[in-house]
Design an enzyme around this catalytic site. Sequence first.
Site, PDB file in Angstrom:
ATOM      1  N   SER A 169     156.046  73.828 -35.026  1.00 37.38           N
ATOM      2  CA  SER A 169     154.630  73.356 -35.253  1.00 37.38           C
ATOM      3  C   SER A 169     153.705  74.201 -34.544  1.00 37.38           C
ATOM      4  O   SER A 169     152.509  74.187 -34.584  1.00 37.38           O
ATOM      5  CB  SER A 169     154.503  72.090 -34.274  1.00 37.38           C
ATOM      6  OG  SER A 169     155.483  71.756 -33.219  1.00 37.38           O
TER       7      SER A 169
ATOM      8  N   HIS B 234     156.147  71.429 -42.494  1.00 36.57           N
ATOM      9  CA  HIS B 234     155.870  71.135 -41.267  1.00 36.57           C
ATOM     10  C   HIS B 234     155.625  69.476 -41.288  1.00 36.57           C
ATOM     11  O   HIS B 234     154.531  68.909 -41.926  1.00 36.57           O
ATOM     12  CB  HIS B 234     154.604  71.432 -40.697  1.00 36.57           C
ATOM     13  CG  HIS B 234     153.992  71.097 -39.170  1.00 36.57           C
ATOM     14  ND1 HIS B 234     152.918  70.893 -38.940  1.00 36.57           N
ATOM     15  CD2 HIS B 234     154.862  70.612 -38.007  1.00 36.57           C
ATOM     16  CE1 HIS B 234     152.662  70.478 -37.654  1.00 36.57           C
ATOM     17  NE2 HIS B 234     153.849  70.199 -37.140  1.00 36.57           N
TER      18      HIS B 234
ATOM     19  N   GLU C 131     152.842  69.102 -43.983  1.00 35.80           N
ATOM     20  CA  GLU C 131     152.104  70.502 -44.243  1.00 35.80           C
ATOM     21  C   GLU C 131     152.930  71.383 -44.739  1.00 35.80           C
ATOM     22  O   GLU C 131     153.831  71.704 -43.932  1.00 35.80           O
ATOM     23  CB  GLU C 131     151.262  70.826 -42.714  1.00 35.80           C
ATOM     24  CG  GLU C 131     150.196  71.499 -42.725  1.00 35.80           C
ATOM     25  CD  GLU C 131     149.620  71.549 -41.375  1.00 35.80           C
ATOM     26  OE1 GLU C 131     150.178  71.165 -40.202  1.00 35.80           O
ATOM     27  OE2 GLU C 131     148.382  71.993 -41.425  1.00 35.80           O
TER      28      GLU C 131
ATOM     29  N   ASN D 190     147.134  70.552 -36.828  1.00 35.13           N
ATOM     30  CA  ASN D 190     147.098  70.702 -35.112  1.00 35.13           C
ATOM     31  C   ASN D 190     146.043  71.366 -34.719  1.00 35.13           C
ATOM     32  O   ASN D 190     145.313  71.308 -33.741  1.00 35.13           O
ATOM     33  CB  ASN D 190     148.468  71.243 -34.668  1.00 35.13           C
ATOM     34  CG  ASN D 190     149.449  70.415 -34.566  1.00 35.13           C
ATOM     35  OD1 ASN D 190     149.595  69.017 -34.900  1.00 35.13           O
ATOM     36  ND2 ASN D 190     150.761  70.865 -34.753  1.00 35.13           N
TER      37      ASN D 190
HETATM   38  P1  NAD Z   1     164.588  68.393 -30.272  1.00 33.70           P
HETATM   39  O1  NAD Z   1     164.613  69.053 -28.800  1.00 33.70           O
HETATM   40  O2  NAD Z   1     164.792  66.895 -30.365  1.00 33.70           O
HETATM   41  O3  NAD Z   1     165.577  68.896 -31.265  1.00 33.70           O
HETATM   42  C1  NAD Z   1     165.950  69.957 -31.298  1.00 33.70           C
HETATM   43  C2  NAD Z   1     167.706  70.133 -31.723  1.00 33.70           C
HETATM   44  O4  NAD Z   1     168.134  71.348 -32.045  1.00 33.70           O
HETATM   45  C3  NAD Z   1     168.431  69.563 -30.554  1.00 33.70           C
HETATM   46  O5  NAD Z   1     169.273  68.524 -31.110  1.00 33.70           O
HETATM   47  C4  NAD Z   1     169.375  70.886 -30.439  1.00 33.70           C
HETATM   48  O6  NAD Z   1     170.530  70.549 -30.004  1.00 33.70           O
HETATM   49  C5  NAD Z   1     169.200  71.392 -31.670  1.00 33.70           C
HETATM   50  N1  NAD Z   1     169.625  72.853 -31.603  1.00 33.70           N
HETATM   51  C6  NAD Z   1     169.162  73.880 -30.494  1.00 33.70           C
HETATM   52  N2  NAD Z   1     169.523  75.065 -31.039  1.00 33.70           N
HETATM   53  C7  NAD Z   1     170.531  74.936 -32.103  1.00 33.70           C
HETATM   54  C8  NAD Z   1     171.265  76.063 -32.809  1.00 33.70           C
HETATM   55  N3  NAD Z   1     171.232  76.986 -32.599  1.00 33.70           N
HETATM   56  N4  NAD Z   1     171.838  75.435 -33.810  1.00 33.70           N
HETATM   57  C9  NAD Z   1     171.992  73.861 -34.242  1.00 33.70           C
HETATM   58  N5  NAD Z   1     171.172  73.112 -33.529  1.00 33.70           N
HETATM   59  C10 NAD Z   1     170.358  73.407 -32.627  1.00 33.70           C
HETATM   60  O7  NAD Z   1     163.283  68.998 -30.866  1.00 33.70           O
HETATM   61  P2  NAD Z   1     162.392  68.340 -31.958  1.00 33.70           P
HETATM   62  O8  NAD Z   1     161.446  67.607 -31.335  1.00 33.70           O
HETATM   63  O9  NAD Z   1     163.068  67.864 -32.934  1.00 33.70           O
HETATM   64  O10 NAD Z   1     161.444  69.569 -32.515  1.00 33.70           O
HETATM   65  C11 NAD Z   1     162.290  70.465 -33.286  1.00 33.70           C
HETATM   66  C12 NAD Z   1     161.276  71.230 -34.187  1.00 33.70           C
HETATM   67  O11 NAD Z   1     160.222  70.495 -34.896  1.00 33.70           O
HETATM   68  C13 NAD Z   1     160.502  72.252 -33.178  1.00 33.70           C
HETATM   69  O12 NAD Z   1     160.275  73.441 -33.760  1.00 33.70           O
HETATM   70  C14 NAD Z   1     159.180  71.733 -33.134  1.00 33.70           C
HETATM   71  O13 NAD Z   1     158.189  72.502 -32.711  1.00 33.70           O
HETATM   72  C15 NAD Z   1     159.085  71.078 -34.482  1.00 33.70           C
HETATM   73  N6  NAD Z   1     158.338  69.714 -34.488  1.00 33.70           N
HETATM   74  C16 NAD Z   1     158.284  68.868 -33.586  1.00 33.70           C
HETATM   75  C17 NAD Z   1     157.478  67.859 -33.864  1.00 33.70           C
HETATM   76  C18 NAD Z   1     157.330  66.604 -32.580  1.00 33.70           C
HETATM   77  O14 NAD Z   1     156.406  65.911 -32.680  1.00 33.70           O
HETATM   78  N7  NAD Z   1     158.395  66.527 -31.753  1.00 33.70           N
HETATM   79  C19 NAD Z   1     156.693  67.486 -34.631  1.00 33.70           C
HETATM   80  C20 NAD Z   1     156.627  68.451 -35.821  1.00 33.70           C
HETATM   81  C21 NAD Z   1     157.140  69.735 -35.540  1.00 33.70           C
END
Ligand code: NAD
Length: 727
Positions: free
Chosen positions: A435, A456, A468, A506
């Site tokens: 994001s 995204h 997006e 964003n």
């Molecule tokens: P999260 O912490 O809930 O999930 C991340 C997951 O990735 C975890 O389960 C972790 O164990 C796993 N992980 C970490 N390293 C890894 C690896 N090397 N191999 C495999 N799995 C691995 O995070 P999230 O909120 O789901 O966000 C994930 C991505 O999405 C980020 O880049 C974030 O910026 C983006 N994002 C988040 C949101 C939101 O509202 N949370 C919205 C849009 C985009």
Amino acid sequence: MTDFTMEIGADGVALITWDLPGKSMNVLTMAGAAELEAAVDAALADGAVKGIVITSGKETMAGGMDLNVLADMKTEGAQGVFDGIMSLHGLLRKIERAGMDPKTNKGGKPIAAAVPGTAMGIGLELPLACHRFFVADNPKAKLGLPEIQVGIFPGAGGTTRLVRKLGVMMAAPFLLQAKMSDPQGAVKAGIADEVVADPVAAARAWVLSNPEIVKPWDAKGYKMPGGAPYHPAGFQTFVGANAMINGQTWGAYPAPKALLSAVYEGAMVPFDTALRIEARWFTSVIMNPSSSAMIRSLFLNKEALEKGANRPEAPDQRVKKMGVMGAGMMGAGIALVSAQAGIEVVLIDQKQEAADKGKAYAEAYFDKGIKRGKSTEAKKAEVLGRINATTDYNALADADLIIEAVFEDVGVKAEVTKNVEAVIPATCIYASNTSTLPITGLAKASTRPDQFIGIHFFSPVEKMALVEIIKGKKTGDRAVAKALDYVRQIRKTPIVVNDARFFFANRCIIPYLNEGARMVSEGVTPVLVDNAARMLGMPVGPLQLIDETSIDLAVKIAKATKEAMGADYPADAEGVDGLMFWLYDQGRLGRKSNAGFYSYDDKGKRLGIWDGLTEKYTSNSDRPEVDEVQDRLMFAQVLEAVRALEEGVLEDIREGDVGAILGWGFAPWSGGPFSWLDIIGAAEAVKRCDRLTKAHGVRFTAPKLLREMADKGETFYGRFGAGAKAA
Ligand code: NAD
């Protein structure tokens, strides 16, 4: 005739069939309405005809009115709209009266509707005007009046007839919330009369059975179910309905108010007068710029984007098998919606438990649906069967798309990119769901940056309609086409933007949140800030939204932005940062800690603004006007959208408008930031920017593009044309 044809059977039944050539679904055009009227006239005049059945030659009845009809009527001004609507009323009333003597209600020919499937808008208003409404036993069919969702209301008698048929209370969800029913539900609600296997056969038999055809509201002694406004019960209904509408819309939308007025005033007069009243209110809504802006963004342009208006030329890129990296909050949601669309999903996390937990999210989603009667065990098994939760990268060997959703960390993401690229086919497209991190930077870890792109999603993935798509500097056309074809598969709405800090959505929402927090830091009452936003039509005020998305995230983003921007970090961020860091230090992280700008009870119910906040910050006795607060909140967002356009992050204003409404709920009544600026006019916008800049700082400086448009008297949709491309 082309849209409607008529066939008179040996049994004396005239079968009028609606079948728009070359279209999968019927829509009513003005020419079509004239054809229908000619057919009805001919059948009523023909002595050999005993009854009439109106049906469709397609699997569905109709999707609604051809929206060009409204646009055409509008070119003639308010009178043109009113006359056009009255002519439709005339046609439907002719069907309803069917040649009966106006005084005695005698004579006339029975007319039945035989509806094969989905019937929306005029597709439902037409059967409602018939004497009996048969619908096929087709559980997939949707019956309803969706007009309110695009800023208008059912204006071809649907409002008046449904209220007369069901009463105000029972009609309200169908009119005000666009509630849809399946055929069984429609009969239960009293909208349709019978669900049958063969609607044409049933309708044919019915019209020949010498039935009673006088509508209740045309018979003597008619009383509206539930009571008209002057009845004590009816009176209560209106008090409640007014309160409900204002509670839900905060007065920001013209259509629900006009609808209620049409219903209230119409309920006190005879039916034909009620139709005239409905037409007058409908005209006022159509002439309001909000309705055209909503129709343009939420119907026409949304659909155009979904159908690939900005898709580069490339062969079909639909996804068969994909990998989702990271089974956290986002990865789990992405796996769910993809598997629902029939795509094979490999859901990978570092540990098997984490991957399983991601898959369990889909399971819980279906369990909830089954409990509510909206899904089945079979459907659940089918979708879960497509999700392979694992830690084994080799399972990605035949994937054609990867979406990475691991931690928001450049190093972690780079590692994952390398490891995944070692096993996927050379043609596979790789997307990141980041994001905040620029795609061009992340693509540096890839050996094929032309196949690297941003996809995204917004949270929660299964609910949010917008996706997006972000093009990095080296992203190629096939990657864009792949992302668009994938988004189409999962039935969401895409926008395609260029790579820049925070992309588009964003980028615009952050200044909105900051402006809200900044006002609090200046001593403006927090309640005024959030209420002013709701009165603008924003679904959630900025302070509440910060609580929802969490204060630690805001602090994290502020710190990262400061680090990235260095000396360019705006000096006026101090007040906002001071407030946010203070809340953070108090352990008030927002909803997730049951403490933020708002107080919450133990169950997480929001109670009101936290006393501690008002104690520390509300010192300003010179309270600003609501308009001032609203202008600050609105311009914080729209100026960022204009800058994104100026800088080429956004290439198409349609994407800016649709993306704003679907991405962060930007005042939908306005049609989006560019439509809103067109409504107030560039000159007025610049005037307000100048005033805001003087009072509150340079962040409100009118962008060069806006100033130029003000000088030339241009609008965004005028300047960027029908295709709406900015470039
Ligand atoms: P999260 O912490 O809930 O999930 C991340 C997951 O990735 C975890 O389960 C972790 O164990 C796993 N992980 C970490 N390293 C890894 C690896 N090397 N191999 C495999 N799995 C691995 O995070 P999230 O909120 O789901 O966000 C994930 C991505 O999405 C980020 O880049 C974030 O910026 C983006 N994002 C988040 C949101 C939101 O509202 N949370 C919205 C849009 C985009």
